[in-house]
Scaffold this active site. Structure first.
Site, PDB file in Angstrom:
ATOM      1  N   GLU A 111      51.897  65.430  65.297  1.00 46.78           N
ATOM      2  CA  GLU A 111      51.417  66.811  65.440  1.00 46.78           C
ATOM      3  C   GLU A 111      52.574  67.800  65.537  1.00 46.78           C
ATOM      4  OE1 GLU A 111      48.411  67.758  65.231  1.00 46.78           O
ATOM      5  OE2 GLU A 111      47.210  65.953  65.510  1.00 46.78           O
ATOM      6  N   HIS A 134      49.399  68.580  74.632  1.00 48.18           N
ATOM      7  CA  HIS A 134      48.069  68.164  74.164  1.00 48.18           C
ATOM      8  C   HIS A 134      47.675  66.893  74.908  1.00 48.18           C
ATOM      9  CE1 HIS A 134      44.717  66.738  71.957  1.00 48.18           C
ATOM     10  NE2 HIS A 134      45.378  65.737  71.416  1.00 48.18           N
ATOM     11  N   HIS A 136      43.888  64.547  76.639  1.00 46.82           N
ATOM     12  CA  HIS A 136      42.462  64.256  76.485  1.00 46.82           C
ATOM     13  C   HIS A 136      41.770  64.257  77.858  1.00 46.82           C
ATOM     14  CE1 HIS A 136      43.765  61.730  72.697  1.00 46.82           C
ATOM     15  NE2 HIS A 136      43.769  63.038  72.465  1.00 46.82           N
ATOM     16  N   HIS A 206      37.493  66.286  71.348  1.00 45.61           N
ATOM     17  CA  HIS A 206      38.821  65.700  71.165  1.00 45.61           C
ATOM     18  C   HIS A 206      39.692  65.882  72.401  1.00 45.61           C
ATOM     19  CE1 HIS A 206      42.744  65.509  68.555  1.00 45.61           C
ATOM     20  NE2 HIS A 206      42.843  64.859  69.680  1.00 45.61           N
TER      21      HIS A 206
HETATM   22 ZN   LIG Z   1      44.520  64.019  70.654  1.00 42.43          ZN
END
Ligand SMILES: [Zn+2]
Length: 242
Positions: A111, A134, A136, A206
């Site tokens: 990413e 980022h 979860h 996500h």
């Molecule tokens: Zn992810």
């Protein structure tokens, strides 16, 4: 000395993400602008790779340095060995390429282009914000499966109603981005657009991406928002009026 304070903090936060249960397997990534901490020892490091293409021209971060989690690596491993599970990259003067300078020629997070696009935006719009994270967070992702909550307005109404600190510490609220394929341009463009108004964005079904002055700041934002989501999930649905 490659272990800057920022990299040590990345290791600490990576361990916290794992303990929170928000970083299964190699899930999540972090990218932090460490340019202010880079000393002559790092500046003199020869590149470990040929220049690699970013896929965009990011002029605002040309010449800057970033610490990034490496692709396929686990947060719990980065917590113990940040330089075996992350890399330092240097953006080329053109803003179109980067090179890896430490410590191993590991591939940065897949990413990376979308994180760097975020940092390119922050470099001029909010230069005090150095970190993108980022992860979860379980309950926030759970709420993104509830169709009636799937808008920025409804999600924030719900989270702000749970506990006063949510509104106090997350005044800009959470931006909601409808499902887009991980790694897609749609996801990157939608995230960048929402970052104009929010410091954290919920990717439907996500996870969350958050920015902050440092990676601990970004973690705190996600933690506060997920606390509100946890409370919402703990309330029987028949007993609440949202
Ligand atoms: Zn992810």
């Amino acid at each position: 000395m490659l272990f800057t304070d920022t990299i040590n903090q990345c290791a600490e936060v990576a361990g916290m993400l794992w303990q929170c249960g928000w970083a299964e397997r190699n899930g999540g990534n972090l990218v932090v602008n460490i340019t202010n901490e880079v000393d002559d020892n790092i500046r003199r490091l020869p590149p470990l790779t040929a220049p690699l293409t970013i896929g965009a021209k990011l002029e605002a971060i040309a010449g800057q340095y970033f610490y990034c989690k490496a692709t396929g690596c686990r947060m719990r491993d980065l917590a113990r060995k940040p330089m075996d599970n992350g890399v330092i990259i240097r953006i080329q003067p053109s803003g179109e390429e980067y090179e890896i300078v430490a410590c191993k020629a590991l591939q940065p997070t897949s990413e990376l282009p979308s994180h760097l696009a975020i940092h390119n935006y922050l470099a001029t719009a909010a230069p005090e914000k150095k970190a993108s994270l980022h992860t979860h967070p379980t309950e926030l992702v759970a709420l993104s499966h509830v169709g009636e909550l799937c808008s920025t307005e409804r999600m924030n109404e719900t989270l702000w109603a749970m506990i006063p600190e949510t509104r106090l510490f997350c005044q800009k609220g959470l931006g909601f981005l409808p499902y887009a394929e991980p790694g897609s341009q749609e996801l990157a463009d939608g995230t960048l657009e929402l970052l104009h108004r929010h410091d954290a964005i919920l990717w439907e079904k996500h996870g969350v991406i958050a920015v902050g002055n440092d990676v601990m700041d970004a973690f705190d934002t996600v933690d506060i928002l997920n606390k509100a989501a946890q409370i919402r999930c703990a309330i029987p649905s028949f007993n609440i009026k949202l």
